[in-house]
Design a protein around this motif. Sequence first.
Motif, PDB file in Angstrom:
ATOM      1  N   ARG A 114      41.172  33.058  41.401  1.00 17.64           N
ATOM      2  CA  ARG A 114      42.574  33.209  40.989  1.00 17.64           C
ATOM      3  C   ARG A 114      42.850  32.394  39.726  1.00 17.64           C
ATOM      4  O   ARG A 114      43.566  32.850  38.823  1.00 17.64           O
ATOM      5  CB  ARG A 114      43.509  32.768  42.122  1.00 17.64           C
ATOM      6  N   LEU A 115      42.272  31.190  39.652  1.00 21.65           N
ATOM      7  CA  LEU A 115      42.474  30.354  38.468  1.00 21.65           C
ATOM      8  C   LEU A 115      41.932  31.040  37.217  1.00 21.65           C
ATOM      9  O   LEU A 115      42.582  31.027  36.161  1.00 21.65           O
ATOM     10  CB  LEU A 115      41.789  28.999  38.667  1.00 21.65           C
ATOM     11  N   VAL A 116      40.766  31.671  37.328  1.00 26.42           N
ATOM     12  CA  VAL A 116      40.197  32.392  36.188  1.00 26.42           C
ATOM     13  C   VAL A 116      41.111  33.535  35.779  1.00 26.42           C
ATOM     14  O   VAL A 116      41.338  33.779  34.578  1.00 26.42           O
ATOM     15  CB  VAL A 116      38.787  32.913  36.518  1.00 26.42           C
ATOM     16  N   PHE A 144      39.776  44.561  41.065  1.00 28.16           N
ATOM     17  CA  PHE A 144      40.908  44.167  40.224  1.00 28.16           C
ATOM     18  C   PHE A 144      40.499  43.041  39.275  1.00 28.16           C
ATOM     19  O   PHE A 144      40.846  43.049  38.083  1.00 28.16           O
ATOM     20  CB  PHE A 144      42.074  43.726  41.103  1.00 28.16           C
ATOM     21  N   TYR A 145      39.741  42.092  39.796  1.00 25.77           N
ATOM     22  CA  TYR A 145      39.277  40.972  38.967  1.00 25.77           C
ATOM     23  C   TYR A 145      38.452  41.475  37.783  1.00 25.77           C
ATOM     24  O   TYR A 145      38.672  41.056  36.639  1.00 25.77           O
ATOM     25  CB  TYR A 145      38.437  40.019  39.826  1.00 25.77           C
ATOM     26  N   TYR A 158      50.686  42.671  39.774  1.00 22.04           N
ATOM     27  CA  TYR A 158      49.747  43.071  40.827  1.00 22.04           C
ATOM     28  C   TYR A 158      49.077  41.858  41.472  1.00 22.04           C
ATOM     29  O   TYR A 158      48.775  41.865  42.674  1.00 22.04           O
ATOM     30  CB  TYR A 158      48.680  43.996  40.253  1.00 22.04           C
ATOM     31  N   LEU A 159      48.828  40.803  40.683  1.00 22.28           N
ATOM     32  CA  LEU A 159      48.149  39.629  41.237  1.00 22.28           C
ATOM     33  C   LEU A 159      49.012  38.931  42.270  1.00 22.28           C
ATOM     34  O   LEU A 159      48.531  38.556  43.350  1.00 22.28           O
ATOM     35  CB  LEU A 159      47.796  38.652  40.107  1.00 22.28           C
ATOM     36  N   ASP A 160      50.313  38.750  41.981  1.00 25.12           N
ATOM     37  CA  ASP A 160      51.184  38.005  42.894  1.00 25.12           C
ATOM     38  C   ASP A 160      51.901  38.893  43.901  1.00 25.12           C
ATOM     39  O   ASP A 160      52.385  38.390  44.932  1.00 25.12           O
ATOM     40  CB  ASP A 160      52.226  37.225  42.093  1.00 25.12           C
TER      41      ASP A 160
END
Length: 616
Positions: free
Chosen positions: A35-37, A162-163, A230-232
């Motif tokens: 997530r940090l990346v 997604f990443y 989309y991430l959160d």
Amino acid sequence: MTTGAARRLALAGWPVIVGLVAVLPWLGLNSATIRLVLLIAILSMVVSGLNLTLGYAGELALGQVPLYAAGAYTTGYLAINVIDDLLVCLLAAVAVAVLLGVVTGLPGLRLGGWALAITSFFVVLLIPSVVNIFGDRLGGLEGLNGIPVPTLLGSELGDNGFYVVVILVTAAWFAVFRNIVVSRHGAAFLVLKQSPVLATAIGTSPFATKVTVYALSAVPAGIAGCFIAYLDAYLSPLTFGLELAIVILAAAILGGATSVYGAIVGAAIMEIGPLRITVFDQYALVVYGAFLIAGGLLLRNGLAGVTERLGRKAAARLRRRSGPAGDAAPAEPPAAVTFPAVDGLALTVSGVSKRFGGNLAVDDVSFEAGPGRITALVGPNGSGKTTLMNLISGYYSLDGGTIRLGDQVISGLPAHQVARRGVGRTFQTPLIPQGLTVMDAIVTGRFARHRISLAESALRLPRHWKALDAERRTGRQIMESLGLARQAGTPAADLALGTRRMLELGRAIAGGSSLVLLDEVASGLDEDDIHGLVRVLTSMRDAGITILLVEHNFALVRALADTIVVLAEGRVIATGSPDEIASHPEVVQTYLGQGGEIAGTRVADELLDTEKADRA
């Protein structure tokens, strides 16, 4: 290793770095690190947009947060209510962000400096109110919940999928970003940053360039907004506030505002540092303020600038060990200066007048400057010489009369359009942009008449490479003629005054200008520089260029000019050959002084004697 070699090595290593980052989920990293990346990648895209407007174009348009929010809310609304496809939402987010970027950037077409910055920050403060207006459709002040897992072309993307998409799209954007800023378009941004006047002199429209920058800087913000939605899976208007704007600004300054990959470094510092340390939450603005002050005072162009300066020092040490040759060598104009033939066009000034309030600065002025000839404008201070040059260039509008270049009427055209018709010029104080090498600065003169689209440069299409090859050939030829070949990679702004004036001459003729306007081009030059200048101007005349010269040193004018036009109080009081003007009673009384003393510096007198001998 030279700076250029280091850049080529970094470019070659970019796909390797991207590949390694893309496979991190399969190397056993935990979800928090992944997530940090992702957050670093997303923030770096927003920062890169600020680098475009602030770092490269010099526009204090700090409105990246509203663009970021627009991309996020567009994605959230579409994914919940219309279609949950990452590609569709991504394109829609970019389109909305670009539209908003142009609209919110419009004040920058009139405002500048801190007035524009304050306007940008005001737009940030409006975000909660705007979101609340749309009520349930955007979640209001409570936030937008329930954003689904993204799909791509009908297939649901897992966390790893997604990443990978985020990393690859981020890498693709930075490749495009780099292609733009190291192309002629990036050079045009730096020219605009230096001076809108210079931008028009090389044939670029400040209006169009600013709109392009605003639209382009919105692209990564829109992409980042789509990804953060989309991430959160949740959006709150309070997230897109003044604190985020300061984070983005701090990241840009720390990483380097005129750096491509500095945006990634700055984003990483902010995400790994202050944004991760919860104890600083209540002191966030103080911490970010300290970052801004430290970065602004101690790091010129951030960490990227430090790295570049260290690289230059290392390269300089290598050159000293290998011998005295290199970019640091002084300019040595050759004894024989040659330029390719140019189809010069006659400049015809007919009945031109210009008023500033109640002051008649130029009063019914008429004269002609022919191709392959040097026509000089002389006269006491306030006689209207520079005003007339600015009227010809299109910086001022005429109150009466016409100006023609060949068969074309150029009076009434915007300054950048005048430049595109084949008018080059220099300035009393050389305008040399920071961040360009000597080669880069000279070939900006080709922008007026040899145009390449932004898409062709960004995607490196064939016309880009063809234009680049032509620019390099022209640049090398001009640098060799001006004695600047060994300084091709030297930062242009670091040159001595005489060398900068030579560079301006090279820029003025790089695009094949039919007419070149020289405004006190010999001012401040020493004896050697003046000798070199005379050789260059004589060669330009021999090449067929029409030259209009404004110069106070009458002995130098007498040595160079074919025709002299004398102005006094905005009117032409005499026109003729150098010898005719030197003996004209009214000129002697008004300009040269009682007794007709025309001797200038020793070097100018020597040039006068040499020119007389050559003509004989």
